[in-house]
Design a protein around this motif. Structure first.
Motif, mmCIF file in Angstrom:
data_model
loop_
_atom_site.group_PDB
_atom_site.id
_atom_site.type_symbol
_atom_site.label_atom_id
_atom_site.label_comp_id
_atom_site.label_asym_id
_atom_site.label_seq_id
_atom_site.Cartn_x
_atom_site.Cartn_y
_atom_site.Cartn_z
ATOM 1 N N PRO A 58 -6.106 14.414 5.266
ATOM 2 C CA PRO A 58 -7.131 15.355 4.827
ATOM 3 C C PRO A 58 -7.784 14.948 3.521
ATOM 4 C CG PRO A 58 -4.954 16.206 4.353
ATOM 5 C CD PRO A 58 -4.751 14.948 5.143
ATOM 6 N N ALA A 59 -8.935 15.552 3.255
ATOM 7 C CA ALA A 59 -9.574 15.378 1.952
ATOM 8 C C ALA A 59 -8.584 15.753 0.861
ATOM 9 C CB ALA A 59 -10.811 16.263 1.869
ATOM 10 N N GLY A 60 -8.636 15.001 -0.243
ATOM 11 C CA GLY A 60 -7.705 15.224 -1.335
ATOM 12 C C GLY A 60 -6.536 14.268 -1.332
ATOM 13 N N ARG A 77 -17.422 10.051 6.327
ATOM 14 C CA ARG A 77 -16.165 9.655 5.693
ATOM 15 C C ARG A 77 -16.490 9.052 4.333
ATOM 16 N NH1 ARG A 77 -14.001 4.054 5.157
ATOM 17 N NH2 ARG A 77 -15.372 4.532 3.425
ATOM 18 N N THR A 78 -16.157 9.775 3.292
ATOM 19 C CA THR A 78 -16.462 9.335 1.932
ATOM 20 C C THR A 78 -15.163 9.164 1.155
ATOM 21 O OG1 THR A 78 -18.527 10.592 2.009
ATOM 22 C CG2 THR A 78 -17.780 9.839 -0.154
ATOM 23 N N ILE A 79 -15.034 8.012 0.471
ATOM 24 C CA ILE A 79 -13.842 7.693 -0.313
ATOM 25 C C ILE A 79 -14.285 7.162 -1.672
ATOM 26 C CG2 ILE A 79 -11.752 6.290 -0.465
ATOM 27 C CD1 ILE A 79 -11.690 6.122 2.558
ATOM 28 N N TRP A 100 0.852 -1.191 0.000
ATOM 29 C CA TRP A 100 0.000 0.000 0.000
ATOM 30 C C TRP A 100 0.887 1.241 0.000
ATOM 31 C CZ3 TRP A 100 0.005 3.601 4.096
ATOM 32 C CH2 TRP A 100 0.751 3.208 5.211
ATOM 33 N N LEU A 101 0.272 2.371 -0.344
ATOM 34 C CA LEU A 101 1.001 3.637 -0.414
ATOM 35 C C LEU A 101 0.024 4.778 -0.181
ATOM 36 C CD1 LEU A 101 3.738 5.028 -1.112
ATOM 37 C CD2 LEU A 101 2.947 5.085 -3.494
ATOM 38 N N PHE A 102 0.389 5.713 0.695
ATOM 39 C CA PHE A 102 -0.453 6.872 1.002
ATOM 40 C C PHE A 102 0.206 8.137 0.473
ATOM 41 C CE2 PHE A 102 -1.919 10.268 3.954
ATOM 42 C CZ PHE A 102 -3.262 10.231 3.602
ATOM 43 N N LEU A 103 -0.561 8.931 -0.275
ATOM 44 C CA LEU A 103 -0.068 10.148 -0.908
ATOM 45 C C LEU A 103 -0.948 11.318 -0.451
ATOM 46 C CD1 LEU A 103 0.260 8.577 -4.460
ATOM 47 C CD2 LEU A 103 2.137 8.964 -2.844
ATOM 48 N N PRO A 104 -0.528 12.083 0.527
ATOM 49 C CA PRO A 104 -1.389 13.130 1.095
ATOM 50 C C PRO A 104 -1.616 14.305 0.152
ATOM 51 C CG PRO A 104 0.781 13.193 2.104
ATOM 52 C CD PRO A 104 0.758 11.976 1.241
ATOM 53 N N GLU A 105 -2.866 14.814 0.177
ATOM 54 C CA GLU A 105 -3.254 16.079 -0.464
ATOM 55 C C GLU A 105 -2.814 16.186 -1.919
ATOM 56 O OE1 GLU A 105 -3.479 19.540 2.514
ATOM 57 O OE2 GLU A 105 -1.739 18.386 3.185
ATOM 58 N N ARG A 106 -3.197 15.223 -2.725
ATOM 59 C CA ARG A 106 -2.859 15.247 -4.149
ATOM 60 C C ARG A 106 -3.914 15.968 -4.988
ATOM 61 N NH1 ARG A 106 1.971 12.472 -5.288
ATOM 62 N NH2 ARG A 106 2.995 12.435 -3.253
ATOM 63 N N PHE A 107 -5.113 16.199 -4.430
ATOM 64 C CA PHE A 107 -6.154 16.974 -5.102
ATOM 65 C C PHE A 107 -6.468 18.185 -4.231
ATOM 66 C CE2 PHE A 107 -6.352 13.012 -7.228
ATOM 67 C CZ PHE A 107 -6.973 13.215 -8.450
ATOM 68 N N ASP A 108 -6.754 19.329 -4.876
ATOM 69 C CA ASP A 108 -6.910 20.561 -4.114
ATOM 70 C C ASP A 108 -8.356 20.796 -3.679
ATOM 71 O OD1 ASP A 108 -8.306 21.730 -6.295
ATOM 72 O OD2 ASP A 108 -6.466 22.581 -7.124
ATOM 73 N N ALA A 119 -7.565 5.113 -4.332
ATOM 74 C CA ALA A 119 -8.698 5.737 -3.653
ATOM 75 C C ALA A 119 -8.413 7.200 -3.353
ATOM 76 C CB ALA A 119 -8.992 4.997 -2.347
ATOM 77 N N LEU A 120 -9.458 8.001 -3.432
ATOM 78 C CA LEU A 120 -9.364 9.432 -3.158
ATOM 79 C C LEU A 120 -10.263 9.780 -1.983
ATOM 80 C CD1 LEU A 120 -8.554 12.370 -3.846
ATOM 81 C CD2 LEU A 120 -10.422 12.384 -5.531
ATOM 82 N N PHE A 121 -9.705 10.410 -0.951
ATOM 83 C CA PHE A 121 -10.483 10.853 0.209
ATOM 84 C C PHE A 121 -11.276 12.111 -0.158
ATOM 85 C CE2 PHE A 121 -7.332 9.230 3.723
ATOM 86 C CZ PHE A 121 -7.403 7.954 3.192
ATOM 87 N N LEU A 122 -12.599 12.058 -0.006
ATOM 88 C CA LEU A 122 -13.419 13.253 -0.202
ATOM 89 C C LEU A 122 -13.682 13.989 1.100
ATOM 90 C CD1 LEU A 122 -16.088 12.242 -2.862
ATOM 91 C CD2 LEU A 122 -13.733 13.025 -3.167
ATOM 92 N N ASP A 123 -13.472 13.307 2.211
ATOM 93 C CA ASP A 123 -13.546 13.913 3.541
ATOM 94 C C ASP A 123 -12.233 13.646 4.258
ATOM 95 O OD1 ASP A 123 -16.396 14.649 3.504
ATOM 96 O OD2 ASP A 123 -16.770 12.486 3.607
ATOM 97 N N GLU A 124 -11.974 14.394 5.311
ATOM 98 C CA GLU A 124 -10.850 14.029 6.161
ATOM 99 C C GLU A 124 -11.124 12.660 6.769
ATOM 100 O OE1 GLU A 124 -8.232 15.661 9.962
ATOM 101 O OE2 GLU A 124 -10.196 16.552 9.525
ATOM 102 N N VAL A 125 -10.142 11.795 6.722
ATOM 103 C CA VAL A 125 -10.255 10.469 7.331
ATOM 104 C C VAL A 125 -9.443 10.484 8.619
ATOM 105 C CG1 VAL A 125 -9.780 8.005 7.069
ATOM 106 C CG2 VAL A 125 -10.611 9.336 5.118
ATOM 107 N N THR A 126 -10.108 10.139 9.716
ATOM 108 C CA THR A 126 -9.487 10.191 11.037
ATOM 109 C C THR A 126 -9.586 8.827 11.711
ATOM 110 O OG1 THR A 126 -11.472 10.749 12.309
ATOM 111 C CG2 THR A 126 -10.347 12.569 11.190
#
Length: 268
Positions: A191-193, A215-217, A16-24, A130-137
């Motif tokens: 965060p979202a994005g 939480r929407t993804i 797996w790989l997490f890429l923070p804030e790639r969409f504005d 997957a793209l986070f549409l909300d902040e995921v906590t």
């Protein structure tokens, strides 16, 4: 968007790989509004929890312009092309909701286990981005991932038709414990994005969301075109049958639509 050698190595090792804030914010604002509009529709593609709130919306890229563009966005398609070493098609597209207070569990499973058993996908040459549409906590139903579990291959599973509204090939507790004892469990948050990628054989799940925050993804399940499914027992809006290679759009395609939408609203 191309992955760095370090990112490629992390994916290979961990699965797996997490890429923070790639969409504005502009792009996410458009997609979040359109997700609410999709969920409000009474369509066969929109599945609901027992409470009536939306659980998932399949194939939104076939009937919503914002999601059509997202399904061909270079920041999502190109990293998967890089990892799968070739052209990809859209095997599945879904907007998964974890509604505040009412979002239900997704049981422990591997996605390729379902794709193999239900769709006869030959090999795990497919993956989710997957793209986070909300902040995921930690409290609103994040995805749980067992690192390195993709190296265990495709595991035995049982077909759970009762726990939730969505049938799933699930893993037993002993298997999950054995893998988690070896690799631990992570819950990517941000965060979202932000963007999350994971191998189709990675073991994962998500808990219910009893928090007051949604939480929407959005998940794009992309498959190498040579590895397309051979069985068509599921509806084509769940397991797609168009194996045409995806041609990515321009990087600004979502921003352009967002600005067109604002201009249209201002004119009205």
């Amino acid at each position: 968007m191309k992955l760095t050698p370090e990112e490629l190595a992390h994916f290979e090792t961990e699965g797996w790989l997490f890429l923070p804030e790639r969409f504005d914010r502009e792009e996410i604002g458009l997609l979040r509004r359109e997700a609410d509009a999709v969920y409000a529709q009474e369509r066969q593609e929109v599945w609901r929890e027992k409470s009536g709130v939306a659980r998932t919306a399949f194939a939104a890229h076939t009937f919503n312009e914002a999601y059509r563009r997202l399904g061909r966005h270079p920041r999502l398609v190109e990293p998967v092309q890089q990892l799968l070493d070739g052209p990809v098609y859209m095997h599945q597209f879904k907007i998964n909701a974890k509604a505040a207070f009412d979002g239900e569990v997704w049981q422990w499973h591997q996605d390729y286990g379902t794709w193999k058993r239900d769709d006869d996908m030959p090999e795990p040459r497919a993956m989710n981005i997957a793209l986070f549409l909300d902040e995921v906590t930690a409290v609103n139903g994040p995805l749980f991932i067992v690192p390195k579990s993709h190296k265990a291959g495709t595991l035995e599973a049982g077909h759970d038709l009762e726990t939730t509204s969505y049938p799933l090939w699930t893993l037993d507790r002993a298997t999950v414990k054995r893998l988690a004892d070896a690799g631990g469990i992570v819950a990517p948050q941000g965060p979202a994005g932000s963007v999350l990628m994971f191998h189709s054989n990675i073991v994962h799940a998500s808990p219910p969301n009893i928090s007051p925050w949604p939480r929407t993804i959005v998940y794009l399940s992309l498959c190498h075109v040579d590895n397309h499914i051979r069985q068509f027992k599921r509806a084509d809006w769940i397991a797609h049958r168009d194996f045409t290679p995806i041609e990515p759009l321009s990087d600004d395609s979502l921003r352009e639509l967002a600005r067109e939408s604002v201009a249209t609203q201002a004119a009205e």
